[in-house]
Structures are given as C-alpha cells and as structure tokens.
Design a protein around this motif. Structure first.
Motif, PDB file in Angstrom:
ATOM      1  N   ARG A 182      24.596 119.526  92.351  1.00 11.74           N
ATOM      2  CA  ARG A 182      25.055 119.656  90.962  1.00 11.74           C
ATOM      3  C   ARG A 182      26.332 118.835  90.730  1.00 11.74           C
ATOM      4  O   ARG A 182      26.471 118.182  89.683  1.00 11.74           O
ATOM      5  CB  ARG A 182      25.284 121.127  90.637  1.00 11.74           C
ATOM      6  N   LYS A 199      27.918 117.555  87.053  1.00  7.75           N
ATOM      7  CA  LYS A 199      27.891 118.817  86.322  1.00  7.75           C
ATOM      8  C   LYS A 199      28.816 119.832  86.981  1.00  7.75           C
ATOM      9  O   LYS A 199      29.030 119.803  88.188  1.00  7.75           O
ATOM     10  CB  LYS A 199      26.469 119.368  86.268  1.00  7.75           C
ATOM     11  N   LYS A 236      25.710 115.155  90.383  1.00  4.59           N
ATOM     12  CA  LYS A 236      25.174 114.806  89.063  1.00  4.59           C
ATOM     13  C   LYS A 236      26.258 114.855  87.987  1.00  4.59           C
ATOM     14  O   LYS A 236      25.977 114.606  86.812  1.00  4.59           O
ATOM     15  CB  LYS A 236      24.034 115.758  88.695  1.00  4.59           C
TER      16      LYS A 236
END
Length: 595
Positions: free
Chosen positions: A142, A147, A145
């Motif tokens: 995550r 995020k 990415k």
C-alpha cells in the motif's frame, strides 16, 4: 456466541489504554513519526510483540461451551482454547513497521501462545506468525502505491486476518469437532471485536501523526517569525550588540531560560539565567560549546553534567547547542539553555534546529551583502582617487608641461594614466584579478607619481617567478603603495625607498610592502586595519577595506599585519591561501626586478 463479545471488548479496552499511555511517551512517538531504521524496527517488534503477549495473558479461556471467568492465564487445559485480541496488535505492527516487524512480533506472540497450551496452541501460533507477515506485506504494498494506512484499511485487514485464523484452526486443530464448535462460539465475535479494536488502535497512532504535523507547522511558523524579527540585526553584522538583540528575541518567544550566541573565540551575547558567569566577551565556558565548534554537529544535553559548565552552582540543567555555518564553516554557536530538562521537548529541539538553519542562511546572505558592499566601496574609493582634483589635475598639468619639453614622455605618461583608469574600472567589477594585472596597475600609478616627483621615490620589486597568473582580490597592492607614498615621507628630504616582495611560503601567498619612512605612532598602529581612521589626506579606509575583504573572501585563512617603528619605517604583510589550479607556470624570472 454474542455473550462472549462484552468480555472481548473488555480485553480490547486494556490494550487500548496501554496503547494510549505508550503513545504519550516521547520515544514511542518519535518511532511512530519517523522512517524506521534497524534499531527502531527492533523497538516496534518488541512493542507490538508485547501487545500480543499481553493479549494472551488476559485472554478468555473457552472450555467446550463454557466461558471461564476472567483471570491472568498462565496455562490452558488440554481441551481448552483461548479467545483474545492477539491478532489485532500483530496486524497493526506489521502495517506500520513492515514485514520484518510483523514477522518478529508474530513470532513473539505466536511462540508465547503455543507455550500456553490447549488444543489450538499450534494453529494459533502459526496463524499469529502468518498474520504478522501478511499485514507487513499488505502495508508495504500500500505504501509503495503511495497510499496511506488508513484506520478503515487497518480494520478490514484485522478482520480478514482474524477470519484466516479461524480457517487455520478448522484445518490444523484436532479434534475437528472441538475446533468446529470453538469457531462457532468465538469466530464472529472475535472477527468483529478485533476489527473494532484495530480501528480504534489506528485512530490513536493517526492522532500522533496529525499532532506531529501541527507541531511542525507551529514550530516552522515560530521559526520564521523569529527569523523575520532578527533579520535587521543580522544585517548589522555578527557582533556583540546585534547578537544581544537576537538573543533577547529568542528568549522572549521560546521556552528557553537563557540564550547564548558565540563566535569561534568568545561569547558574543548571553541573556537570561546564569548571566553572572556566562559573560559577554569571555571565552565559551562550557565543554558542550567546544564540541559543537570542533565537530559542527548539534548536541543536546539533558543534564548538568553533559553541559560541562565550569561554574559549580550553575542553575542550567539542559541545553541544545547548534552550529552556525557560513559556506560549510562553523563560525559560531546558538545555545538555548533550560533550568528544567523537561522543557527541552521535541518541539523545542525542532524549533532550535530550524532557527540554526535560518540563522546560518542569514549570516551567509549578510556576509555576501557585506562583501558586495566592500567591493562597491573599493570601487568608489578607486574612482574617487582617479577623479580627486589634486591627483587628476596634477597628473594632467605634468603631462601638459611635458607636451612642449618632452612629447614622447608626455605620450607615455598619458598612456599610463589611461591604463591606471582602465585597470581600476575593470578591477572594480571583479572579485579576483591576476597578479600581473595588479602589478600593471601599480606600475601605471608609479609612473605618474615618479614623473611628478622625479628621484624622490624608488620602488624595488622582488617577485618570485611563475606567479603572474595567481589570482588575488583587486585593489590589494596599489593602495598599500599609495599609502606609503602619501604618509611615509612627509616633508622628507631623504629619498623614499619602497620594497614590494611577493613570494610563496607554506602554501600561502605572501605580499610584503615595506618603506623606510617615518613609521606609525603606537596608538594609531593598534587601530589600523580594524577600523576606519579619518585623516587629512583621505578617509583612512584602505587598510580596513583590504582586511575585511580578506577575512570574508578566505573565511579567516588570510591575514593582514602591520609592523612599524617610529622613524624606522613600516612593513605591511598580507598572507592568503595559494591555489595552484589558478596559476599557469612560465618563466618570468627577472620580471619587475628593477627599480
């Protein structure tokens, strides 16, 4: 099954309170706020592994369909199992710290769970380790990415991993009938409660990060406010009076109990507590300051012993000392002292570090401004010398009289006057010129003076070969020669002798201008070069200007010294670093060797 939920919520509350208390501790906050190095990953592993172990000890024993009363569990019966919030802490550790933290915390809690026994010991131990690795991997993916690890994502992850644990229990726990009965009792409550606990747990750590952002914003705003208020004093120069005003502003706007500013040799200002022995003008009295000046790194002292103050009764108990830099060279320190070590918190440290960076930039800009001003002043003085009525008109009158008696000499002298003007104008626009150009300017000046006063002065050039392309600041040599002619031989009937020696010595370029004139009085000698001394023939700023430019351009590695005795002449010596990269080797032996 839902009669188990209140008991599980009680256990979540215990972990939640422990997490909240730990989140208020500065070391834990720092670990959560920053990128994790190896040491911090070990700390996170121990922290979240400990949460898992606490969950094991405070879990709820399930014996067939019987829910045992809450107690500190040290051992389970052979056919018993455990309902707890272990996966919650391990999952959060993996999400925040990555796979290695998740694996380490999972091993700690999983091995401990296995040691407690029960028919689900092996399956719970395996599922705990798997939960840590899986959470770490999910968090890492995550973050890659771009995020954030949100509370909702953490809650879904926690519920998913708890579901996986139920599946592992069904697969690995024996007998299957007991495993199935257990999952029917604890499955849904544990999935929901662990999800809720993970959600609340993440809210705590998100609040830490948000508070950090607010703290940094507050610290930055205060640093800029202080920088704005102190900027006018930095423009005045890095000296005792300006530093005192700067220290007063810092003391007023921060939690510090005393503020001190030093250069590399002395205390320029100290305001606040302990002013009676941290005296302006004295050498720095703390060993802490000496370390910062030597190594150029920020040092924090959390107790009196670390400050190394030489005064036994000094009330200062903590300090942060920061280097002030110009062009990567330490030129002084900023010190913020505290009578209570607790005042020196993270906010104060970040504020002090921000101030040190801003002050260093202001010092560098102020130094650049000062050098520009000095160079402009040199340009103005050079132009003033050229257009000074006595100098210019006497030179033109000399040329005019020679036009009738010796036209060739008048033409040569006019060319020398033109060369003198040109050299000064070109040099005024540069920070460095070649030694050859500087000597041409001196020769042009001497040609004019010696034509006006034939036989009154003799100048002996002693120049070491191969130095003609060495770079040096403009208006260094000619003002020294001009000073000797103007001040060394007033109303003297004897012939004035000036010697110019330029040579290399221990990687330093030495420029020595000496004369056999009247010398300089002792009182005046002490002030020359350190301040402007007005005189009848000019502003008296030449030596001061040269000295200040040398200090600024060479960061203290160049020097100007004056040696003089009354009625026995004066010698002025300039020493500056020699850069061989700027020198083109050539045979110039004998150049400027005549009188």
């Amino acid at each position: 099954m839902f009669h188990l939920a209140p008991f599980l919520l009680e256990k979540v509350g215990i972990i939640f309170m422990a997490a909240y208390i730990l989140s208020q501790m500065r070391p834990i906050r720092q670990i959560v706020q920053h990128e994790h190095n190896r040491r911090e990953k070990v700390m996170l592993t121990i922290l979240f592994g400990s949460f898992g172990i606490i969950s094991n000890y405070t879990g709820i024993e399930i014996d067939h369909n019987y829910v045992a009363p809450s107690e500190w569990l040290l051992k389970l019966d052979r056919e018993s199992a455990l309902a707890n919030t272990r996966v919650m802490g391990i999952a959060i550790g993996g999400l925040l710290g990555g796979p290695m933290v998740g694996f380490g915390a999972g091993v700690m809690a999983g091995v401990h769970r296995f040691s407690l026994g029960g028919f689900t010991a092996l399956s719970c131990g395996i599922s705990t380790i798997f939960a840590g690795i899986a959470a770490g991997y999910l968090g890492k993916v995550r973050k890659r990415k771009g995020k954030k690890i949100t509370a909702s994502f953490a809650a879904v992850t926690g519920m998913t991993l708890e579901t996986v644990q139920m599946l592992i229990i069904l697969i690995a726990a024996k007998p299957f009938s007991l495993a199935l009965n257990l999952v029917q009792i604890i499955g849904l409550p544990m999935i929901l409660v662990n999800g809720l606990g993970t959600l609340l747990f993440m809210f705590i750590f998100q609040s830490i990060l948000k508070e950090n952002v607010r703290t940094q914003a507050s610290s930055t705003n205060l640093a800029f406010k202080i920088a704005d208020l102190t900027l006018p004093f930095f423009r005045e120069g890095f000296h005792s009076q300006s530093c005192k005003e700067i220290a007063k502003i810092i003391l007023k706007l921060t939690a510090a109990d005393a503020v001190s500013i030093t250069d590399t040799h002395q205390v320029l200002a100290h305001v606040g507590v302990a002013s009676e022995h941290h005296i302006t003008g004295s050498k720095p009295v703390t060993g802490l300051t000496e370390k910062v000046l030597t190594y150029g790194k920020i040092i924090v002292a959390n107790n009196k012993a670390e400050i190394h103050c030489s005064e036994p009764g000094c009330p200062l108990e903590a300090a942060i000392v920061l280097p002030l830099m110009i062009k990567n060279e330490v030129v002084g320190t900023l010190k913020m002292y505290y009578t209570d070590p607790d005042k020196l918190d993270q906010l104060q440290q970040e504020l002090a570090e921000g101030l040190a960076k801003l002050f260093s930039e202001q010092l560098e800009l102020s130094e650049a401004y000062r050098q520009t001003k000095l160079l402009k002043d040199a340009e103005i003085k050079a132009l003033q010398a050229q257009i000074h009525p006595h100098f210019l008109f006497n030179s033109l009158n000399t040329i005019s009289s020679l036009c009738r008696t010796n036209p060739d000499k008048a033409r040569k002298l006019l060319l020398q006057l033109s060369s003198f003007f040109r050299s000064n104008l070109q040099g005024a626009r540069q920070t460095h010129v070649s030694l050859e150009k500087e000597l041409e300017n001196v020769n042009a000046y001497l040609s004019i003076v010696q034509t006006r006063f034939p036989g009154k002065y003799s100048v002996d050039f002693q120049i070491e070969p191969h130095l003609e392309n060495t770079l040096l600041p403009p208006f260094i040599l000619q003002p020294l020669v001009e000073n000797a002619i103007n001040y060394a031989f007033p109303k003297s009937k004897d012939k004035g002798e000036i010697t110019i020696r330029i040579f290399l010595k221990r990687q330093q370029l030495q420029i020595i201008v000496s004369d056999n004139g009247k010398g300089i009085e002792k009182d005046q000698l002490k002030q020359l070069g350190t301040k402007i001394i007005p005189s009848k023939k000019g502003s008296g700023s030449a030596l001061y200007n040269i000295n200040q430019r040398l200090k600024g351009l060479y960061s203290g590695q160049a020097s100007l010294s004056i040696d003089s005795k009354e009625n026995d002449g004066t010698t002025i010596t300039i020493s500056m670093p020699f850069d061989s990269k700027g020198v083109i080797q050539g045979n110039v032996e004998g150049l400027y060797s005549g009188r």
